[in-house]
Scaffold this motif. Structure first.
Motif, PDB file in Angstrom:
ATOM      1  N   VAL A   1      -0.167   9.231   6.941  1.00 58.53           N
ATOM      2  CA  VAL A   1      -0.694   7.758   7.013  1.00 58.53           C
ATOM      3  C   VAL A   1       0.408   7.175   5.822  1.00 58.53           C
ATOM      4  CG1 VAL A   1      -2.040   6.152   6.215  1.00 58.53           C
ATOM      5  CG2 VAL A   1      -3.198   8.034   7.563  1.00 58.53           C
ATOM      6  N   VAL A   2       0.559   7.577   4.428  1.00 61.82           N
ATOM      7  CA  VAL A   2       1.299   6.976   3.585  1.00 61.82           C
ATOM      8  C   VAL A   2       2.769   6.787   4.273  1.00 61.82           C
ATOM      9  CG1 VAL A   2       2.416   7.410   1.640  1.00 61.82           C
ATOM     10  CG2 VAL A   2       0.084   7.626   1.619  1.00 61.82           C
TER      11      VAL A   2
ATOM     12  N   ARG B   1      -2.947  16.669   4.047  1.00 60.65           N
ATOM     13  CA  ARG B   1      -1.905  16.345   5.117  1.00 60.65           C
ATOM     14  C   ARG B   1      -2.122  15.046   5.869  1.00 60.65           C
ATOM     15  NH1 ARG B   1      -2.300  20.984   9.109  1.00 60.65           N
ATOM     16  NH2 ARG B   1      -3.954  19.934   9.783  1.00 60.65           N
ATOM     17  N   SER B   2      -3.426  14.615   6.415  1.00 64.07           N
ATOM     18  CA  SER B   2      -3.602  13.150   6.766  1.00 64.07           C
ATOM     19  C   SER B   2      -3.057  12.106   6.039  1.00 64.07           C
ATOM     20  CB  SER B   2      -5.403  13.326   7.240  1.00 64.07           C
ATOM     21  OG  SER B   2      -5.309  14.370   8.284  1.00 64.07           O
ATOM     22  N   VAL B   3      -3.369  12.280   4.595  1.00 64.53           N
ATOM     23  CA  VAL B   3      -3.190  11.018   3.634  1.00 64.53           C
ATOM     24  C   VAL B   3      -1.599  11.012   3.839  1.00 64.53           C
ATOM     25  CG1 VAL B   3      -3.116  10.499   1.413  1.00 64.53           C
ATOM     26  CG2 VAL B   3      -5.125  11.377   2.543  1.00 64.53           C
TER      27      VAL B   3
ATOM     28  N   ILE C   1       2.513   1.861  -3.383  1.00 63.06           N
ATOM     29  CA  ILE C   1       1.522   2.624  -4.583  1.00 63.06           C
ATOM     30  C   ILE C   1       1.224   4.001  -3.952  1.00 63.06           C
ATOM     31  CG2 ILE C   1      -0.652   2.295  -5.395  1.00 63.06           C
ATOM     32  CD1 ILE C   1      -0.268  -0.848  -5.213  1.00 63.06           C
ATOM     33  N   ALA C   2       1.016   4.296  -2.851  1.00 67.69           N
ATOM     34  CA  ALA C   2       0.468   5.524  -2.455  1.00 67.69           C
ATOM     35  C   ALA C   2       1.628   6.432  -2.520  1.00 67.69           C
ATOM     36  CB  ALA C   2      -0.114   5.492  -0.968  1.00 67.69           C
ATOM     37  N   ILE C   3       2.778   6.254  -2.215  1.00 65.30           N
ATOM     38  CA  ILE C   3       3.721   7.308  -2.142  1.00 65.30           C
ATOM     39  C   ILE C   3       4.135   7.637  -3.649  1.00 65.30           C
ATOM     40  CG2 ILE C   3       5.723   5.788  -2.829  1.00 65.30           C
ATOM     41  CD1 ILE C   3       5.575   8.102   0.378  1.00 65.30           C
ATOM     42  N   LEU C   4       3.500   7.170  -4.605  1.00 65.37           N
ATOM     43  CA  LEU C   4       3.600   7.577  -5.911  1.00 65.37           C
ATOM     44  C   LEU C   4       2.168   8.356  -6.395  1.00 65.37           C
ATOM     45  CD1 LEU C   4       5.603   4.842  -7.738  1.00 65.37           C
ATOM     46  CD2 LEU C   4       6.497   7.043  -7.064  1.00 65.37           C
ATOM     47  N   LEU C   5       1.050   7.696  -5.960  1.00 64.70           N
ATOM     48  CA  LEU C   5      -0.183   8.270  -6.357  1.00 64.70           C
ATOM     49  C   LEU C   5      -0.634   9.606  -5.709  1.00 64.70           C
ATOM     50  CD1 LEU C   5      -2.479   5.077  -6.567  1.00 64.70           C
ATOM     51  CD2 LEU C   5      -1.342   6.301  -8.513  1.00 64.70           C
ATOM     52  N   VAL C   6      -0.208   9.684  -4.465  1.00 61.35           N
ATOM     53  CA  VAL C   6      -0.576  10.860  -3.870  1.00 61.35           C
ATOM     54  C   VAL C   6      -0.001  12.098  -4.303  1.00 61.35           C
ATOM     55  CG1 VAL C   6      -0.495  12.089  -1.447  1.00 61.35           C
ATOM     56  CG2 VAL C   6      -1.226   9.565  -1.618  1.00 61.35           C
ATOM     57  N   PRO C   7       1.276  12.137  -4.550  1.00 62.56           N
ATOM     58  CA  PRO C   7       1.961  13.294  -5.369  1.00 62.56           C
ATOM     59  C   PRO C   7       1.062  13.718  -6.642  1.00 62.56           C
ATOM     60  CG  PRO C   7       3.590  12.049  -4.403  1.00 62.56           C
ATOM     61  CD  PRO C   7       2.355  11.324  -4.167  1.00 62.56           C
ATOM     62  N   VAL C   8       0.815  12.813  -7.235  1.00 67.20           N
ATOM     63  CA  VAL C   8       0.316  12.856  -8.474  1.00 67.20           C
ATOM     64  C   VAL C   8      -1.261  13.365  -8.619  1.00 67.20           C
ATOM     65  CG1 VAL C   8      -0.437  11.727 -10.852  1.00 67.20           C
ATOM     66  CG2 VAL C   8       1.675  11.320  -9.772  1.00 67.20           C
TER      67      VAL C   8
ATOM     68  N   ALA D   1       0.783  -1.133  -0.032  1.00 64.70           N
ATOM     69  CA  ALA D   1       0.190   0.102  -0.044  1.00 64.70           C
ATOM     70  C   ALA D   1       0.852   1.352   0.138  1.00 64.70           C
ATOM     71  CB  ALA D   1      -0.971   0.096   1.343  1.00 64.70           C
ATOM     72  N   SER D   2       1.791   1.215   0.848  1.00 66.42           N
ATOM     73  CA  SER D   2       2.574   2.412   0.815  1.00 66.42           C
ATOM     74  C   SER D   2       3.422   2.699  -0.505  1.00 66.42           C
ATOM     75  CB  SER D   2       3.753   2.346   2.040  1.00 66.42           C
ATOM     76  OG  SER D   2       4.420   1.291   1.659  1.00 66.42           O
TER      77      SER D   2
END
Length: 909
Positions: free
Chosen positions: A217-218, A212-214, A119-126, A116-117
């Motif tokens: 968590v990531v 910020r919360s997302v 995938i999310a570490i790339l999706l959140v900035p985009v 999960a981390s």
């Protein structure tokens, strides 16, 4: 004419800040035209136009808060690396505890968290970039990409440094064997995580709660999975976060953040949202007052129906103005004397609104707040009923009547009756309307439920503010008539510059410079007239040219000139305003407390002394860690120690000779020697160059020398001492350079020193500010010290005593240092006397310039480094310097204290 720039719709016409219109008919001419036009044309034609000299807003701004966060991040990185380098046991124990705790986590949970981390570490900035682009905020995305690139570069540089050049302890704290390859190490800094953190920080995600919360968590999921799988260490994760955070704020401060300050169109739209129908707005002129930088932009707004408004707009940029000054005040002053250096916009809005309502409820005349609103995420707006009138600063002296002064004090009394402190009772915060009624404005920095000290500070501030306009007598009389003598007397301990506003202190400093200039002019004029009168008397007496003048007549002329100078100085001397106010209050309440209250938590000089002393102590400790003092002391030559003690004692006799040689009056020699011994105690509590001068000046005044002449004598002694010091340093440096060569060529150090002095002289003479500064100091020097030196030149025996004392003083210290070296060394480690002299003279010069008492730290470091540089082993140089400083600085403290108390009881100090 409309300006062309970032916001062309914001500006047109001019405005006058010295007065505020009282009615819509009194508005600026441009505003009146807009009002008339509004009746004939549709509303949309003019409703968004702002009049006044509205400056073009820059596209980017450099925020002090970004710089502050950058410095905090750099400091945190340095502290983390320091812990990793010097606390190896702590770091290894922490890693073991974390590995033990995370090792019990379920395998399935670890895999889910890692997937999960990743995938999310790339999706959140985009996702955030897409959201910003939709809202046409591409500048923030560009800033984030630049910060990510720079963070990646810093990450690569850090990885390279840790792998090749870092100490083993740092490498062990930041890396560990890779689970996939036991012969390889993990990365000290994560190459993808630091850029992501930099990107998300630079684009401003921290100001948006959901994103910020997302993000957190990531980050926590990624850190957890990396720790559990053994691909990182706790210190590596912390360093990665710090690097990304620091690089982001460094990028924002370097390139500037996008300017989001509200425009005139935003102001008009904000007024419509709270129910007003504005026609035009006129921006007030921006004051140069340093206290008003964070007060916000002020507008005079006319409406289609109803009276005009006063609107204050506060944004983050204006709120940040003066941040470092307020932070310094919070550091150096006690808590009750300062206010928070950093507030959110919401806090600032609530504080000003609360104070506005509280002031009116207390019965004071204050602007009435009728509406508040946010202008986007980075600005707020406060809408007041229009208060027509002029500020106290803009009134002429004739318009400031006694009734006006009393009315001002009545408003302050109303605030203080409800424990409200204004905190800024300066001239532009006091408004006088057309009827003569006083209105207190600018309540933004005030406080409710204020303590007695803050209320007394308000009283002292207003006393000075009014005293600058009407004088101390009228200011005190008006305050006593309203507050009563006891309340005014209680504020005397607060009557000190540190308790006043920034602008008031600047005004007092300017007045002090003007008084000093008038005194210097009076002294120079009196000296010129006395010399002219002497020349006229000589011409009347018709003294032949070849006849030698009578010594008694010459001395009589000199005494007459000195008497004229003293009388002129006494007539020209003026009391400063604070002293005048104190005397006016004491005439009403003689028993009033006058001792200033301690408002400073720490003085700047104390802070600098502590830092310099800590650096010096650290340097000495590093030099002493490898020295075994037991065998060294056992093998010391005690005969040379006794010689060093003797030379140290002789230095006080030499210092007395050096001082008395420049004092034509008779001063007891033994008592002068005792004063020099007392100086050993004084220079422990004050910098060496300050304590000795003050003590000698006080001693000569108590011995019967007039104050001006005492200052001139000490100044002449210091001037001759400086000249002798420089000449001896050059001479011994020249001899040191010729010791190892048969030719009489100077050493490279002397040549470099001469070239450095030449460059400094060129810089000083080429820079106007420095040239004026030096010229002013030299002129004042020649006005007082040089005439005293001419008096000494007429007594050769005095001049010989003074110069001989200076040479003997230097010789005593050089021989004391040389004896200290010989006490711990032998023939193989000895150095020449010329080299010892050069090292001492250089160390003494640096010690005089150092801000620490007695030059502590600076002198020890300079002497130790200098002796090592000229060839003395470190094992001998360090104890020799310690012995020298023990004999010349620390051991004389007790005799100096006894001599100081003795001379004080005898009223000789």
């Amino acid at each position: 004419m409309k300006q062309q720039g970032a916001h062309p719709e914001d500006t047109e016409g001019t405005s006058d800040a010295s007065s505020r219109p009282g009615t819509p008919d009194d508005a600026p001419k441009g505003a009146a035209k807009k009002s008339r036009a509004a009746a004939e044309e549709p509303d949309f034609a003019h409703i968004d136009e702002v009049e006044g000299d509205e400056p073009l807003l820059p596209a980017r701004v450099h925020r002090p808060s970004d710089l502050m966060r950058l410095l905090v991040g750099v400091l945190a990185v340095a502290v983390l690396i320091g812990i990793a380098a010097f606390a190896h046991g702590t770091t290894s124990g922490l890693e073991q505890d974390i590995n033990k705790g995370t090792g019990q986590a379920p395998d399935l949970l670890i895999k889910i968290a890692g997937l999960a981390s990743s995938i999310a570490i790339l999706l959140v900035p985009v996702a955030f970039a897409i959201e910003r682009l939709i809202k046409r905020d591409g500048l923030r995305i560009a800033d984030g990409v630049l910060a990510a690139v720079l963070a990646h570069g810093v990450t690569l540089a850090t990885d390279l440094w840790v792998a090749r050049a870092a100490p083993d302890s740092i490498q062990e704290a930041l890396t560990q064997p890779s689970p996939g390859d036991i012969h390889a190490l993990t990365d000290p800094v994560h190459g993808y995580l630091a850029p992501v953190i930099a990107y998300m920080t630079a684009v401003g995600m921290s100001r948006r709660p959901r994103w910020r919360s997302v993000l957190w968590v990531v980050l926590l999921l990624d850190a957890f999975s990396m720790l559990v799988t053994g691909y990182t260490t706790p210190f590596s994760i912390i360093l990665t976060v710090l690097i990304g955070w620091t690089v982001a704020y460094g990028t924002l401060y370097a390139v500037g953040s996008p300017n989001v300050r509200p425009t005139g169109q935003t102001l008009m739209a904000g007024l419509r949202t709270v129910g007003f129908r504005p026609v035009s707005a006129s921006r007030e002129d921006i004051s140069d007052n340093p206290d008003t930088g964070d007060r916000g932009r002020r507008y005079f707004v006319t409406l289609e129906d109803g009276p005009p408004l006063d609107v204050t707009v506060v944004d983050r940029e204006q709120q940040a103005q003066g941040f470092f000054y307020r932070a310094w005040r919070n550091l150096t002053l006690r808590g009750f004397a300062t206010r928070s250096s950093l507030q959110s916009l919401r806090q600032a809005l609530e504080q000003e609104a609360l104070l506005a309502y509280a002031a009116i409820a207390a019965g004071a005349n204050a602007p009435k707040l009728i509406a508040t609103s946010e202008l986007g995420p980075d600005a707020v707006m406060l809408v007041y009923e229009h208060s027509g009138g002029r500020t106290l600063d803009s009134l002429s002296d004739e318009e400031i009547t006694d009734d006006l002064l009393r009315d001002t004090w009545h408003q302050v009394k109303a605030l203080q009756s409800r424990r409200i402190a204004h905190r800024r009772l300066v001239g532009d915060a006091i408004l006088v309307d057309r009827s003569g009624t006083v209105i207190l404005t600018d309540l933004r920095v005030g406080e409710i439920a204020a303590g007695d000290l803050l209320l007394r500070m308000d009283t002292s501030q207003l006393l000075v503010t009014l005293g600058l306009r009407v004088g101390a007598e009228r200011s005190v009389a008006s305050a006593v008539g309203v507050l009563g003598p006891d309340a005014v007397a209680d504020c005397l301990p607060m009557l000190q510059p540190i308790a006043l506003s920034r602008s008031t202190r600047a005004t007092l400093r300017r007045l002090a410079r003007e008084r000093a200039q008038r005194e210097r002019d009076a002294v120079l004029e009196a000296s010129r007239q006395a010399k002219q009168a002497g020349l006229e008397e000589d011409a009347d007496d018709s003294v032949p040219v070849l006849e030698k003048p009578d010594k008694k007549a010459v001395r009589a002329e000199q005494r007459a000139e000195k008497r004229a100078i003293d009388e002129a100085l006494e007539e020209a001397r003026e009391e400063d305003l604070l002293t005048q106010i104190r005397h006016a209050v004491l005439r009403i309440r003689p028993q009033a407390p006058v001792e200033p209250a301690r408002l400073e938590r720490v003085r700047p000089r104390t802070l600098i002394s502590f830092i310099a002393g800590a650096i010096g102590a650290y340097f000495l400790l590093t030099q002493l860690t490898h020295i075994e003092f037991g065998p060294l002391i056992a093998n010391a030559e005690w005969g040379w120690v006794a010689a060093a003690v003797l030379f140290s004692m002789c230095s006080y006799v030499a210092a007395a000779m050096a001082l008395l040689g420049f004092v034509p009056e008779r001063v007891p020699f033994v008592r002068t020697v005792a004063a020099q011994v007392a100086g050993s105690f004084v220079k422990i509590v004050a910098p060496a160059a300050v304590g000795g001068v003050a003590l000698n000046t006080r001693f000569l005044q108590r011995a019967g020398v007039r104050p001006g002449l005492a200052v001139a004598s000490v100044g002449a002694s210091q001037l001759f001492g400086l000249g002798c010091h420089i000449l001896m340093l050059l001479a011994f440096g020249y001899l040191t350079g010729t010791e190892k060569t048969p030719s009489l060529s100077p050493s490279r150090t002397v040549i470099a020193g001469l070239l450095t002095v030449a460059v400094l002289v060129l810089v000083v003479t080429s820079v106007p500010f420095l040239r004026k500064f030096v010229a002013t100091r030299v002129r004042s020097l020649f006005a007082g010290v040089v005439p005293r030196m001419l008096d000494v030149l007429q007594r050769p025996q005095k001049l010989v005593t003074g110069i001989g004392g200076m040479l003997l003083l230097t010789a005593c210290f050089v021989m004391c240092l040389d004896a200290s070296i010989r006490a711990f060394g032998d023939e193989s480690t000895s150095i020449s006397l010329a080299s010892v002299a050069v090292v001492f003279l250089a160390g003494n010069a640096l010690g005089s310039a150092a801000p620490t008492p007695g030059g502590v730290g600076a002198v020890e470091a300079t002497l130790t480094v200098g002796l090592i540089a000229v060839g003395l082993p470190k094992e001998v140089a360090a104890p020799a310097v310690l012995l020298f400083r023990l004999l010349t600085l620390w051991l004389p403290v007790l005799p100096g204290w006894l001599a100081f108390n003795h001379l004080t009881r005898k009223q000789a100090l």
